[in-house]
Design a protein around this motif. Structure first.
Motif, PDB file in Angstrom:
ATOM      1  N   GLN A 146       3.462  22.144 -44.969  1.00  0.00           N
ATOM      2  CA  GLN A 146       2.225  24.015 -45.365  1.00  0.00           C
ATOM      3  C   GLN A 146       4.089  24.378 -46.029  1.00  0.00           C
ATOM      4  O   GLN A 146       3.323  24.718 -47.606  1.00  0.00           O
ATOM      5  CB  GLN A 146       2.981  24.653 -43.587  1.00  0.00           C
ATOM      6  N   GLU A 147       5.186  23.825 -45.888  1.00  0.00           N
ATOM      7  CA  GLU A 147       5.956  24.116 -46.820  1.00  0.00           C
ATOM      8  C   GLU A 147       5.717  24.177 -48.495  1.00  0.00           C
ATOM      9  O   GLU A 147       6.552  24.379 -49.225  1.00  0.00           O
ATOM     10  CB  GLU A 147       7.415  24.149 -46.007  1.00  0.00           C
ATOM     11  N   ASN A 148       5.591  23.217 -48.283  1.00  0.00           N
ATOM     12  CA  ASN A 148       4.928  22.291 -49.117  1.00  0.00           C
ATOM     13  C   ASN A 148       4.265  22.161 -50.341  1.00  0.00           C
ATOM     14  O   ASN A 148       3.188  21.546 -51.410  1.00  0.00           O
ATOM     15  CB  ASN A 148       5.830  20.298 -49.359  1.00  0.00           C
ATOM     16  N   GLU A 149       2.705  22.890 -49.310  1.00  0.00           N
ATOM     17  CA  GLU A 149       2.198  23.442 -50.266  1.00  0.00           C
ATOM     18  C   GLU A 149       1.197  22.125 -50.172  1.00  0.00           C
ATOM     19  O   GLU A 149       0.323  22.220 -50.561  1.00  0.00           O
ATOM     20  CB  GLU A 149       1.891  24.357 -50.947  1.00  0.00           C
ATOM     21  N   LEU A 150       1.035  20.746 -48.992  1.00  0.00           N
ATOM     22  CA  LEU A 150       0.140  19.761 -49.097  1.00  0.00           C
ATOM     23  C   LEU A 150      -1.067  20.139 -48.426  1.00  0.00           C
ATOM     24  O   LEU A 150      -2.278  19.444 -48.454  1.00  0.00           O
ATOM     25  CB  LEU A 150       0.840  19.104 -48.265  1.00  0.00           C
ATOM     26  N   GLY A 151      -1.539  21.034 -47.655  1.00  0.00           N
ATOM     27  CA  GLY A 151      -2.802  21.379 -47.149  1.00  0.00           C
ATOM     28  C   GLY A 151      -2.877  21.012 -45.374  1.00  0.00           C
ATOM     29  O   GLY A 151      -1.984  20.231 -45.348  1.00  0.00           O
ATOM     30  N   LEU A 152      -3.779  19.979 -45.638  1.00  0.00           N
ATOM     31  CA  LEU A 152      -4.769  19.371 -44.789  1.00  0.00           C
ATOM     32  C   LEU A 152      -4.639  17.770 -44.973  1.00  0.00           C
ATOM     33  O   LEU A 152      -4.478  17.520 -46.483  1.00  0.00           O
ATOM     34  CB  LEU A 152      -5.627  19.628 -43.516  1.00  0.00           C
ATOM     35  N   PRO A 153      -3.937  16.692 -44.337  1.00  0.00           N
ATOM     36  CA  PRO A 153      -4.153  15.373 -44.647  1.00  0.00           C
ATOM     37  C   PRO A 153      -5.384  14.744 -45.099  1.00  0.00           C
ATOM     38  O   PRO A 153      -6.606  15.897 -44.629  1.00  0.00           O
ATOM     39  CB  PRO A 153      -4.057  14.344 -42.897  1.00  0.00           C
ATOM     40  N   VAL A 154      -5.860  14.097 -45.968  1.00  0.00           N
ATOM     41  CA  VAL A 154      -6.569  13.160 -47.059  1.00  0.00           C
ATOM     42  C   VAL A 154      -7.235  12.067 -46.212  1.00  0.00           C
ATOM     43  O   VAL A 154      -8.234  12.012 -46.340  1.00  0.00           O
ATOM     44  CB  VAL A 154      -6.790  13.775 -47.704  1.00  0.00           C
ATOM     45  N   ALA A 155      -6.112  11.607 -45.473  1.00  0.00           N
ATOM     46  CA  ALA A 155      -6.355  10.295 -44.943  1.00  0.00           C
ATOM     47  C   ALA A 155      -5.040   9.989 -43.649  1.00  0.00           C
ATOM     48  O   ALA A 155      -4.226  10.350 -44.278  1.00  0.00           O
ATOM     49  CB  ALA A 155      -6.004   9.454 -45.567  1.00  0.00           C
ATOM     50  N   ALA A 156      -5.580   9.411 -41.922  1.00  0.00           N
ATOM     51  CA  ALA A 156      -4.235   9.473 -41.488  1.00  0.00           C
ATOM     52  C   ALA A 156      -4.416   8.270 -41.148  1.00  0.00           C
ATOM     53  O   ALA A 156      -6.194   7.475 -40.547  1.00  0.00           O
ATOM     54  CB  ALA A 156      -4.591  10.597 -40.696  1.00  0.00           C
ATOM     55  N   VAL A 157      -4.254   7.128 -40.583  1.00  0.00           N
ATOM     56  CA  VAL A 157      -4.035   6.315 -39.791  1.00  0.00           C
ATOM     57  C   VAL A 157      -2.540   6.182 -38.652  1.00  0.00           C
ATOM     58  O   VAL A 157      -1.363   6.357 -39.124  1.00  0.00           O
ATOM     59  CB  VAL A 157      -4.037   4.943 -40.371  1.00  0.00           C
ATOM     60  N   PHE A 158      -3.205   5.267 -38.015  1.00  0.00           N
ATOM     61  CA  PHE A 158      -1.863   5.096 -36.252  1.00  0.00           C
ATOM     62  C   PHE A 158      -1.579   3.754 -35.643  1.00  0.00           C
ATOM     63  O   PHE A 158      -2.417   3.256 -35.617  1.00  0.00           O
ATOM     64  CB  PHE A 158      -1.658   6.421 -35.483  1.00  0.00           C
ATOM     65  N   PHE A 159      -0.106   3.279 -35.767  1.00  0.00           N
ATOM     66  CA  PHE A 159      -0.627   2.230 -34.543  1.00  0.00           C
ATOM     67  C   PHE A 159       0.338   2.235 -33.623  1.00  0.00           C
ATOM     68  O   PHE A 159       1.230   3.516 -33.764  1.00  0.00           O
ATOM     69  CB  PHE A 159      -0.445   0.616 -35.889  1.00  0.00           C
ATOM     70  N   ASN A 160       0.010   1.419 -32.329  1.00  0.00           N
ATOM     71  CA  ASN A 160       1.714   1.804 -31.248  1.00  0.00           C
ATOM     72  C   ASN A 160       2.249   0.465 -31.038  1.00  0.00           C
ATOM     73  O   ASN A 160       2.073  -0.782 -32.217  1.00  0.00           O
ATOM     74  CB  ASN A 160       0.481   1.678 -30.109  1.00  0.00           C
ATOM     75  N   ALA A 161       3.222   0.816 -31.001  1.00  0.00           N
ATOM     76  CA  ALA A 161       4.444  -0.519 -31.145  1.00  0.00           C
ATOM     77  C   ALA A 161       5.220  -0.092 -30.175  1.00  0.00           C
ATOM     78  O   ALA A 161       6.032   1.088 -28.955  1.00  0.00           O
ATOM     79  CB  ALA A 161       5.331  -0.510 -31.847  1.00  0.00           C
ATOM     80  N   GLN A 162       5.609  -1.011 -28.629  1.00  0.00           N
ATOM     81  CA  GLN A 162       6.930  -0.845 -28.095  1.00  0.00           C
ATOM     82  C   GLN A 162       7.998  -1.677 -28.096  1.00  0.00           C
ATOM     83  O   GLN A 162       7.671  -3.626 -29.439  1.00  0.00           O
ATOM     84  CB  GLN A 162       6.069  -0.828 -26.606  1.00  0.00           C
ATOM     85  N   ARG A 163       8.554  -1.632 -27.040  1.00  0.00           N
ATOM     86  CA  ARG A 163       9.836  -2.810 -27.278  1.00  0.00           C
ATOM     87  C   ARG A 163       9.634  -3.960 -26.828  1.00  0.00           C
ATOM     88  O   ARG A 163       8.496  -4.363 -25.782  1.00  0.00           O
ATOM     89  CB  ARG A 163      11.352  -2.281 -26.620  1.00  0.00           C
ATOM     90  N   GLU A 164       9.946  -5.114 -28.038  1.00  0.00           N
ATOM     91  CA  GLU A 164      10.338  -6.594 -27.360  1.00  0.00           C
ATOM     92  C   GLU A 164      10.746  -6.862 -26.225  1.00  0.00           C
ATOM     93  O   GLU A 164      12.091  -7.021 -26.894  1.00  0.00           O
ATOM     94  CB  GLU A 164      10.052  -7.459 -28.866  1.00  0.00           C
ATOM     95  N   THR A 165      10.222  -7.597 -26.039  1.00  0.00           N
ATOM     96  CA  THR A 165      11.518  -8.175 -25.082  1.00  0.00           C
ATOM     97  C   THR A 165      11.424 -10.122 -25.353  1.00  0.00           C
ATOM     98  O   THR A 165      10.080 -10.259 -26.368  1.00  0.00           O
ATOM     99  CB  THR A 165      10.600  -8.852 -23.272  1.00  0.00           C
ATOM    100  N   ALA A 166      12.553 -10.683 -25.397  1.00  0.00           N
ATOM    101  CA  ALA A 166      12.278 -12.453 -25.854  1.00  0.00           C
ATOM    102  C   ALA A 166      11.525 -12.896 -24.803  1.00  0.00           C
ATOM    103  O   ALA A 166      10.548 -13.452 -26.439  1.00  0.00           O
ATOM    104  CB  ALA A 166      13.564 -13.058 -24.691  1.00  0.00           C
ATOM    105  N   ALA A 167      10.857 -12.835 -23.758  1.00  0.00           N
ATOM    106  CA  ALA A 167       9.047 -13.076 -23.640  1.00  0.00           C
ATOM    107  C   ALA A 167       8.203 -13.143 -24.150  1.00  0.00           C
ATOM    108  O   ALA A 167       7.179 -13.866 -24.667  1.00  0.00           O
ATOM    109  CB  ALA A 167       9.121 -12.965 -22.174  1.00  0.00           C
ATOM    110  N   ARG A 168       7.576 -11.556 -25.096  1.00  0.00           N
ATOM    111  CA  ARG A 168       6.908 -11.382 -25.492  1.00  0.00           C
ATOM    112  C   ARG A 168       6.818 -11.695 -27.584  1.00  0.00           C
ATOM    113  O   ARG A 168       5.783 -11.745 -27.541  1.00  0.00           O
ATOM    114  CB  ARG A 168       7.377  -9.724 -26.005  1.00  0.00           C
ATOM    115  N   ARG A 169       8.237 -12.349 -27.270  1.00  0.00           N
ATOM    116  CA  ARG A 169       8.205 -12.465 -28.988  1.00  0.00           C
ATOM    117  C   ARG A 169       7.877 -13.772 -29.252  1.00  0.00           C
ATOM    118  O   ARG A 169       7.577 -14.500 -30.472  1.00  0.00           O
ATOM    119  CB  ARG A 169       9.883 -12.925 -29.336  1.00  0.00           C
ATOM    120  N   ARG A 170       7.723 -14.842 -27.936  1.00  0.00           N
ATOM    121  CA  ARG A 170       7.637 -16.902 -28.374  1.00  0.00           C
ATOM    122  C   ARG A 170       5.771 -16.187 -28.570  1.00  0.00           C
ATOM    123  O   ARG A 170       4.974 -16.151 -28.704  1.00  0.00           O
ATOM    124  CB  ARG A 170       7.819 -16.931 -26.861  1.00  0.00           C
TER     125      ARG A 170
END
Length: 170
Positions: A146-170
């Motif tokens: 809004q502050e930069n007069e960009l309006g609504l997005p024209v595209a968007a995508v998201f991913f999920n991530a969580q902390r990796e434990t040593a076991a998950r890295r293997r």
């Protein structure tokens, strides 16, 4: 197109409802394409991704914003949103390397729970018209647009991530 963004609460928490009018492809490590709601390991997202803008003419310029609305944790995100990256002045039909990086890429490091990392692409009214935010913390994508007069997005995508434990890295 926007249904995963609604289910993942990206629409509402980060963005207002919009219609995708441009194709944006986000790729990590030259082979991991970001798809809505898919999980990526923090160890695979340490280098900024390639972000391609397709389906727009070269006279158009775009701003890319990457945020984490789940800081410090999704059950109590009192620090939301955390700003990870902003690139402005990206010419249509190119990628983010042709733009101007105004906030450098910060590696996602989720500590508590599963975090959403959102990429939103906005069409600019003109070149060099986007102001750099003063802080990465308590960023608000809707307010920034809004502050930069960009309006609504024209595209968007998201991913999920969580902390990796040593076991998950293997």
């Amino acid at each position: 197109m926007s249904e995963p963004l609604i289910v993942g609460r990206v629409i509402g928490d980060v963005l207002d409802s919009f219609s995708q009018t441009v194709k944006m492809t986000v790729t990590y490590n030259s082979n991991k394409i970001v798809a809505n709601g898919h999980e990526l390991y923090p160890s695979t997202i340490t280098i900024k991704p390639r972000v391609e803008v397709q389906g727009a003419d070269m006279r158009s310029f775009f701003t890319l914003v990457m945020t984490d609305p789940d800081v410090p944790g999704p059950s109590d995100p009192y620090l939301k949103e955390h700003l990870h990256w902003i690139v402005t002045d990206i010419p249509g039909t190119t990628d983010a390397t042709f733009g101007r990086e105004v906030v450098s890429y910060e590696i996602p490091r989720p500590n508590i729970g599963i975090h959403r990392f959102v990429f939103a692409l906005f069409r600019q009214k003109s070149r060099q018209s986007v102001a750099t935010p003063s802080s990465r913390d308590h960023f608000n994508t809707k307010k920034f647009a809004q502050e930069n007069e960009l309006g609504l997005p024209v595209a968007a995508v998201f991913f999920n991530a969580q902390r990796e434990t040593a076991a998950r890295r293997r």
